[in-house]
Design an enzyme around this catalytic site. Structure first.
Site, PDB file in Angstrom:
ATOM      1  CD  GLU A 119      -0.389   3.194   3.233  1.00 35.12           C
ATOM      2  OE1 GLU A 119      -0.142   2.246   4.007  1.00 35.12           O
ATOM      3  OE2 GLU A 119       0.463   4.036   2.893  1.00 35.12           O
ATOM      4  CE  LYS A 122      -2.293  -0.948   3.793  1.00 32.19           C
ATOM      5  NZ  LYS A 122      -1.906  -2.334   4.118  1.00 32.19           N
ATOM      6  CB  THR A 123       3.537   2.442   2.263  1.00 30.02           C
ATOM      7  OG1 THR A 123       2.743   2.270   3.444  1.00 30.02           O
ATOM      8  CG2 THR A 123       4.387   3.693   2.405  1.00 30.02           C
TER       9      THR A 123
END
Length: 466
Positions: free
Chosen positions: A163, A119-120
């Site tokens: 996010e 995700k990051t």
């Protein structure tokens, strides 16, 4: 939630130093609100927030919420917290961090990035590209973007990138216009019952979307494909191992950089250059490219700006890169993440020593056997004790549960070691051209920093001596 901020002037954040809370607080300040916040310990994050004009308190006290119109709290805050309890007693509106973020993202054009892993990096990549393409986005990322030296980009409200954390089910609050789903596996066993529970909640999240929404997802993940299959949204797939709308061919690794040819529905569109390593980052880039290409952004410009993307802090972050030694710091704490990071490093052809700090007793207990093969690409593994992250060890587990799983795979070189002994061990056993990788979501990053400082001190002493 539509009137959440109506009439509000002073917003207070309990637990403001957290990566998600601090980014949101910075954005709220830039939107024109008076912002205050508190956290237990003084540190770099609080100092940076003060520089932004945010009123910061060290420690929690009911006096800190004086004159606040809205109180935002992180997932780490309990009802017994004096500021939370005072806000409730005084009738001040209290919301979770995710509720406030959802308020901003659900109002207009937004891109949400979800998944168990990646995700990051994917959020950072999308944020970088939109910024370089002059869309002036406001972006909330769960880590520090190296290109921006921050966890937030304070742009305009016409595009918001977020996010989204699925660890506590708050992703169900969001209904973004575009979504990238990186993968779906069992994690956060302290919240989810099992993998079916994770799938069910991801399915409910997708049910929040409008039929005009776009969902970009990894076809390499069968769990995702199953969840997305019957949803009435525009679906775009990407992958490396199964047929997908977007894929990669002619992959070439060059140390810790790589390139590949982008393929869209059997048509070769161009060459992608990445300054970050690993097949998992090829997948992350495919997701980002697929979405932005679908949004109508020029592919030539996307490919031009991708090599400039340097990644996020603690995502295969290079802390020391000198001839003969590379030191990497990485947030990997789930078996899939560990395997992906170590495989990426091993592709350089160098010997890899991995220092791994398990994160959470619940994760160690639920995924111990899965950790076994995750370290196959590491030549040597140093396993520290488990970082509890606030959990109580009700299961009575320790790092031996992972040690045994790794040794059962026949790994030839794994050692349990106290965190305080890691640096001395490394100096005694390092060999020329090694890669040293510190992995884990806890405080192992502090050991990485101390090791690098020791390297700098030794280098300075050698230069002075001769």
């Amino acid at each position: 939630m539509d009137d959440l901020l109506t009439g509000k002037k002073h917003i207070h954040f309990i637990g403001i130093a957290g990566i998600g809370m601090s980014g949101l607080a910075k954005a709220v300040k830039s939107f024109g609100y008076f912002v205050s916040g508190s956290d237990m310990k003084e540190g770099h994050s609080l100092q940076e927030l003060r520089k932004r004009g945010i009123l910061i308190f060290t420690g929690h006290d009911e006096k800190n919420i004086k004159d606040a119109d809205l109180v935002v709290y992180s997932s780490a805050i309990r009802e017994s917290n004096p500021e939370f309890a005072a806000a409730k007693a005084q009738g001040i509106t209290t919301v979770r961090r995710a509720q406030l973020l959802a308020h901003f993202m659900n109002q207009g054009k937004s891109i949400a990035i979800l998944g168990t892993h990646g995700k990051t990096t994917t959020s950072s990549m999308v944020s970088h590209l939109l910024s370089m393409l002059d869309l002036h986005p406001t972006c909330f990322v769960g880590g520090e973007m190296i290109n921006f030296q921050d966890n937030v980009i304070l742009g305009e409200k016409n595009w918001i990138v977020g996010e989204i954390d699925e660890s506590d089910g708050t992703h169900l609050l969001f209904s973004p216009s575009h979504v990238i789903l990186t993968n779906l596996e069992l994690d956060h066993a302290d919240y989810y019952l099992d993998l079916d529970d994770v799938k069910t909640k991801f399915s409910k999240f997708l049910d929040n979307l409008s039929p005009s929404s776009t969902v970009v997802y990894s076809a390499d993940c069968p769990n995702l494909s199953q969840v997305v299959m019957d949803k009435k949204v525009k679906k775009i797939s990407y992958g490396l191992t199964v047929p997908a709308d977007f894929s990669a061919t002619d992959i070439r690794f060059n140390g810790l950089t790589l390139s590949y040819v982008l393929v869209h529905q059997a048509q070769r569109l161009g060459t992608v250059m990445l300054s970050i390593p690993g097949c998992h980052n090829i997948l992350n880039s495919l997701g980002a490219i697929a979405l932005l290409y679908n949004m109508g952004l020029p592919l030539d410009d996307i490919l031009k700006h991708l090599p400039q993307f340097l990644g996020a802090r603690r995502r295969l972050e290079r802390k020391w890169d000198e001839p003969g030694l590379l030191v990497v710091d990485d947030y990997a704490h789930h078996p899939t993440e560990v395997a992906a990071s170590l495989t990426a490093l091993k592709a350089s052809g160098r010997k890899v020593t991995c220092i791994f700090q398990p994160h959470r007793y619940s994760r160690a207990a639920s995924l111990a056997k899965t950790f076994g093969p995750s370290f196959a690409s590491a030549d040597r593994v140093l396993l520290t004790e488990i970082y509890g992250a606030g959990e109580t060890n009700t299961m009575g587990v320790d790092s031996s549960i992972i040690y045994n799983a790794v040794t059962d795979t026949g790994h030839p070189d794994i050692h349990r070691i106290a965190k305080e002994e890691v640096i001395d061990y490394l100096f005694k056993h390092l060999e020329p051209n090694d890669i040293v990788a510190f992995l884990g979501a806890g405080d192992i990053t502090e050991v990485a920093d101390r090791f690098v400082e020791s390297l700098k001190a030794r280098n300075a002493a050698f230069k002075k001596a001769g």
